[in-house]
Design a protein around this motif. Structure first.
Motif, PDB file in Angstrom:
ATOM      1  N   ASP A  24      -0.220  -8.609 -18.498  1.00  0.00           N
ATOM      2  CA  ASP A  24       0.723  -7.566 -18.100  1.00  0.00           C
ATOM      3  C   ASP A  24       0.763  -6.441 -19.130  1.00  0.00           C
ATOM      4  OD1 ASP A  24       1.309  -9.065 -15.835  1.00  0.00           O
ATOM      5  OD2 ASP A  24       3.193  -9.854 -16.646  1.00  0.00           O
ATOM      6  N   GLU A  28      -0.465  -2.544 -18.527  1.00  0.00           N
ATOM      7  CA  GLU A  28       0.457  -1.439 -18.784  1.00  0.00           C
ATOM      8  C   GLU A  28      -0.110  -0.461 -19.812  1.00  0.00           C
ATOM      9  OE1 GLU A  28       5.062  -0.911 -20.166  1.00  0.00           O
ATOM     10  OE2 GLU A  28       4.513  -2.621 -18.907  1.00  0.00           O
ATOM     11  N   GLN A  74      -2.522  -3.412  -9.154  1.00  0.00           N
ATOM     12  CA  GLN A  74      -1.171  -3.696  -9.624  1.00  0.00           C
ATOM     13  C   GLN A  74      -0.235  -2.520  -9.359  1.00  0.00           C
ATOM     14  OE1 GLN A  74      -0.160  -3.624 -13.868  1.00  0.00           O
ATOM     15  NE2 GLN A  74       0.728  -5.662 -13.592  1.00  0.00           N
ATOM     16  N   GLU A  75      -0.720  -1.314  -9.609  1.00  0.00           N
ATOM     17  CA  GLU A  75       0.123  -0.134  -9.411  1.00  0.00           C
ATOM     18  C   GLU A  75       0.457   0.074  -7.940  1.00  0.00           C
ATOM     19  OE1 GLU A  75       1.521   1.834 -11.891  1.00  0.00           O
ATOM     20  OE2 GLU A  75       0.777   0.234 -13.163  1.00  0.00           O
ATOM     21  N   GLN A  77       0.632  -2.292  -5.676  1.00  0.00           N
ATOM     22  CA  GLN A  77       1.571  -3.362  -5.343  1.00  0.00           C
ATOM     23  C   GLN A  77       2.977  -3.030  -5.839  1.00  0.00           C
ATOM     24  OE1 GLN A  77       0.455  -7.252  -6.793  1.00  0.00           O
ATOM     25  NE2 GLN A  77       2.402  -8.150  -6.213  1.00  0.00           N
ATOM     26  N   ARG A  78       3.086  -2.583  -7.080  1.00  0.00           N
ATOM     27  CA  ARG A  78       4.403  -2.245  -7.642  1.00  0.00           C
ATOM     28  C   ARG A  78       5.072  -1.124  -6.852  1.00  0.00           C
ATOM     29  NH1 ARG A  78       3.555  -2.014 -14.189  1.00  0.00           N
ATOM     30  NH2 ARG A  78       3.590  -4.258 -14.537  1.00  0.00           N
ATOM     31  N   GLU A  81       6.236  -2.482  -3.476  1.00  0.00           N
ATOM     32  CA  GLU A  81       7.371  -3.396  -3.642  1.00  0.00           C
ATOM     33  C   GLU A  81       8.636  -2.665  -4.065  1.00  0.00           C
ATOM     34  OE1 GLU A  81       5.900  -6.299  -6.409  1.00  0.00           O
ATOM     35  OE2 GLU A  81       4.830  -7.411  -4.851  1.00  0.00           O
ATOM     36  N   ALA A  82       8.497  -1.483  -4.638  1.00  0.00           N
ATOM     37  CA  ALA A  82       9.662  -0.722  -5.096  1.00  0.00           C
ATOM     38  C   ALA A  82      10.503  -0.196  -3.941  1.00  0.00           C
ATOM     39  CB  ALA A  82       9.225   0.440  -5.988  1.00  0.00           C
ATOM     40  N   ARG A 102       7.864   8.122  -8.541  1.00  0.00           N
ATOM     41  CA  ARG A 102       6.986   7.023  -8.958  1.00  0.00           C
ATOM     42  C   ARG A 102       5.587   7.190  -8.373  1.00  0.00           C
ATOM     43  NH1 ARG A 102      10.765   1.558  -8.721  1.00  0.00           N
ATOM     44  NH2 ARG A 102      12.346   2.335 -10.165  1.00  0.00           N
TER      45      ARG A 102
END
Length: 194
Positions: A24, A28, A74-75, A77-78, A81-82, A102
């Motif tokens: 993680d 990042e 990942q980005e 997905q985030r 999900e936000a 975002r």
């Protein structure tokens, strides 16, 4: 989707808690480095920023392309999900505005990795799938705005996604992040009924 997804999912299930934290932090740090410096960002600097050794980075991501692909997934997905999280915790228009901001940050990261992503994401069906996921997230946000009778009639999620893509390109070409925020305000003015 590519065959890497199954591999990534299988690896993700077997990670220890400390290994997951390392991954993680790597993702990042890499996302920030690629957004700032482009695909030429130093892997050693990314590892250092994540607080791990370069060997740890290469064990998880044997090539820069695999690292970039993991960041991208990942980005996305985030970001997707936000949408439900934001509608649960913010008034609808604020949730939509926050998600749009975002999205612009996601696109800045993506622009920084554009050359490498062109090599990694060669499957058009994957690009279409990503667009569909993002449009679904926007549709969720628009639904919340509509439920409060705040949306103008006929606003389509796909149109909003395309407008946001244009905003991100304009802001990136002008190298002005604050321009994106101003343009988001104009876009919201077109979505939200007065």
């Amino acid at each position: 989707m590519t065959g890497h997804e199954g591999d990534a999912g299988q690896q993700r299930r077997t990670l220890r808690a400390d290994a997951q934290r390392n991954e993680d932090r790597l993702l990042e740090a890499a996302a920030a480095a690629f957004a700032r410096e482009g695909a030429g960002a130093s892997v050693k600097d990314i590892a250092r920023a994540a607080g791990v050794g370069v060997g740890t980075l290469y064990r998880r991501f044997p090539s820069k392309e695999l690292l970039i692909e993991a960041i991208y997934r990942q980005e996305v997905q985030r970001l997707c999900e936000a949408a439900p999280d934001l509608t649960a915790t913010h008034p609808p228009v604020d949730a939509l505005r926050t998600w749009m901001e975002r999205f612009i940050d996601f696109m800045a990261t993506k622009h920084g990795m554009a050359e490498a992503l062109a090599v990694v994401l060669t499957d058009d069906s994957e690009k279409l799938h990503t667009r569909a996921l993002l449009a679904d997230a926007i549709a969720h946000l628009l639904s919340a705005v509509e439920s409060e009778a705040l949306a103008r009639p006929g606003v389509r999620a796909q149109d909003v996604l395309m407008a946001l893509g244009g905003i991100s390109l304009i802001a990136a070409s002008e190298d002005q992040r604050d321009l994106a925020t101003r343009l988001i305000g104009l876009l919201l003015h077109g979505i939200v009924a007065s």
